[in-house]
Design an enzyme around this catalytic site. Sequence first.
Site, PDB file in Angstrom:
ATOM      1  N   MET A   1      41.170  42.816  39.748  1.00  0.00           N
ATOM      2  CA  MET A   1      42.426  42.136  40.374  1.00  0.00           C
ATOM      3  C   MET A   1      43.331  41.001  39.906  1.00  0.00           C
ATOM      4  SD  MET A   1      43.172  45.359  41.692  1.00  0.00           S
ATOM      5  CE  MET A   1      42.914  46.679  43.179  1.00  0.00           C
TER       6      MET A   1
ATOM      7  N   ASP B   1      41.430  48.356  45.596  1.00  0.00           N
ATOM      8  CA  ASP B   1      40.213  49.269  46.355  1.00  0.00           C
ATOM      9  C   ASP B   1      39.329  49.554  47.522  1.00  0.00           C
ATOM     10  OD1 ASP B   1      38.569  47.047  45.760  1.00  0.00           O
ATOM     11  OD2 ASP B   1      37.601  47.741  44.497  1.00  0.00           O
ATOM     12  N   HIS B   2      37.807  49.743  47.093  1.00  0.00           N
ATOM     13  CA  HIS B   2      37.700  50.606  48.518  1.00  0.00           C
ATOM     14  C   HIS B   2      37.109  49.544  49.093  1.00  0.00           C
ATOM     15  CE1 HIS B   2      35.101  50.318  44.780  1.00  0.00           C
ATOM     16  NE2 HIS B   2      33.471  49.700  45.604  1.00  0.00           N
TER      17      HIS B   2
ATOM     18  N   ARG C   1      60.609  20.899  37.535  1.00  0.00           N
ATOM     19  CA  ARG C   1      59.749  20.849  36.367  1.00  0.00           C
ATOM     20  C   ARG C   1      58.901  21.846  36.612  1.00  0.00           C
ATOM     21  NH1 ARG C   1      57.689  18.368  40.763  1.00  0.00           N
ATOM     22  NH2 ARG C   1      55.853  18.417  41.279  1.00  0.00           N
ATOM     23  N   HIS C   2      58.334  22.810  37.344  1.00  0.00           N
ATOM     24  CA  HIS C   2      58.140  24.272  37.117  1.00  0.00           C
ATOM     25  C   HIS C   2      58.887  24.967  36.382  1.00  0.00           C
ATOM     26  CE1 HIS C   2      55.673  21.835  39.856  1.00  0.00           C
ATOM     27  NE2 HIS C   2      56.030  21.705  40.646  1.00  0.00           N
TER      28      HIS C   2
ATOM     29  N   CYS D   1      40.472  43.323  46.292  1.00  0.00           N
ATOM     30  CA  CYS D   1      39.294  44.163  46.296  1.00  0.00           C
ATOM     31  C   CYS D   1      38.386  43.261  46.288  1.00  0.00           C
ATOM     32  CB  CYS D   1      38.839  43.879  44.543  1.00  0.00           C
ATOM     33  SG  CYS D   1      39.347  42.386  43.546  1.00  0.00           S
ATOM     34  N   GLY D   2      37.111  43.482  45.882  1.00  0.00           N
ATOM     35  CA  GLY D   2      35.909  42.602  46.890  1.00  0.00           C
ATOM     36  C   GLY D   2      36.223  41.152  46.961  1.00  0.00           C
ATOM     37  N   THR D   3      36.114  41.031  45.012  1.00  0.00           N
ATOM     38  CA  THR D   3      36.332  39.555  45.028  1.00  0.00           C
ATOM     39  C   THR D   3      37.681  38.828  45.004  1.00  0.00           C
ATOM     40  OG1 THR D   3      36.192  38.905  42.809  1.00  0.00           O
ATOM     41  CG2 THR D   3      34.375  38.714  43.965  1.00  0.00           C
ATOM     42  N   GLY D   4      38.563  40.018  44.084  1.00  0.00           N
ATOM     43  CA  GLY D   4      40.286  38.922  43.725  1.00  0.00           C
ATOM     44  C   GLY D   4      40.047  38.761  42.770  1.00  0.00           C
ATOM     45  N   ILE D   5      38.673  39.036  42.038  1.00  0.00           N
ATOM     46  CA  ILE D   5      38.710  38.881  40.834  1.00  0.00           C
ATOM     47  C   ILE D   5      39.394  39.323  39.704  1.00  0.00           C
ATOM     48  CG2 ILE D   5      37.240  37.786  38.771  1.00  0.00           C
ATOM     49  CD1 ILE D   5      35.472  36.678  41.004  1.00  0.00           C
TER      50      ILE D   5
ATOM     51  N   HIS E   1      54.164  26.387  43.328  1.00  0.00           N
ATOM     52  CA  HIS E   1      54.388  25.408  41.533  1.00  0.00           C
ATOM     53  C   HIS E   1      54.836  26.838  40.286  1.00  0.00           C
ATOM     54  CE1 HIS E   1      52.814  21.278  41.948  1.00  0.00           C
ATOM     55  NE2 HIS E   1      54.208  21.497  43.154  1.00  0.00           N
TER      56      HIS E   1
HETATM   57  C1  RB5 Z   1      33.768  46.623  44.029  1.00  0.00           C
HETATM   58  O1  RB5 Z   1      32.391  47.217  44.052  1.00  0.00           O
HETATM   59  C2  RB5 Z   1      34.142  45.393  43.712  1.00  0.00           C
HETATM   60  O2  RB5 Z   1      32.980  44.914  41.825  1.00  0.00           O
HETATM   61  C3  RB5 Z   1      35.562  44.818  43.219  1.00  0.00           C
HETATM   62  O3  RB5 Z   1      35.439  45.380  44.268  1.00  0.00           O
HETATM   63  C4  RB5 Z   1      36.009  43.780  42.820  1.00  0.00           C
HETATM   64  O4  RB5 Z   1      35.525  42.811  43.490  1.00  0.00           O
HETATM   65  C5  RB5 Z   1      35.787  43.124  41.131  1.00  0.00           C
HETATM   66  O5  RB5 Z   1      36.494  42.615  41.095  1.00  0.00           O
END
Ligand code: RB5
Length: 152
Positions: A71, A8-9, A132-133, A65-69, A98
């Site tokens: 996505m 994303d951006h 095992r994995h 993405c910003g945090t990766g969370i 693993h």
């Molecule tokens: C975008 O501002 C941000 O929320 C996105 O990149 C991402 O971090 C979401 O988890």
Amino acid sequence: MTIAIGCDHAGIELKREILSLLNELRINYIDFGTDTSTSVDYPDFGEKVSDAISSGKIEKGILICGTGIGMSIVANKFPGVRASLCNDLFTAKMSRLHNDANILVMGGRIIGKDLAREIVKTWVSTPFEGDRHCRRLEKIQKIEERLVKNDI
Ligand code: RB5
């Protein structure tokens, strides 16, 4: 190997760095966007890359993405996708050894370019350990099948 890549951006700058790395490493890739820093919604790009992996069209993917969370949440909805959020080298290595992770997720607002380059190099060059994995991944697959059938 071909890699499906998307962001994303908040991940565009880091994605550009990773695209140059993939060119240097002569690894083929398909870039599913986004291509600018204009604000977009990460599920739209996570979906494109995850579809390519889930359908078996492409073997591995990278999402940023910003945090990766965000996505990671999107990608792990897709059957057969094992997305791992790796903002450090140890996790990157273990996610291949693993978990046989098939999508690498990174946070563009979390890690710098040099670390991200090392993470990608480690991730693409580390094989799955098997053994095992395999049994554990089969259990994940069974869970997916049960949920898809809605057979509680
Ligand atoms: C975008 O501002 C941000 O929320 C996105 O990149 C991402 O971090 C979401 O988890």
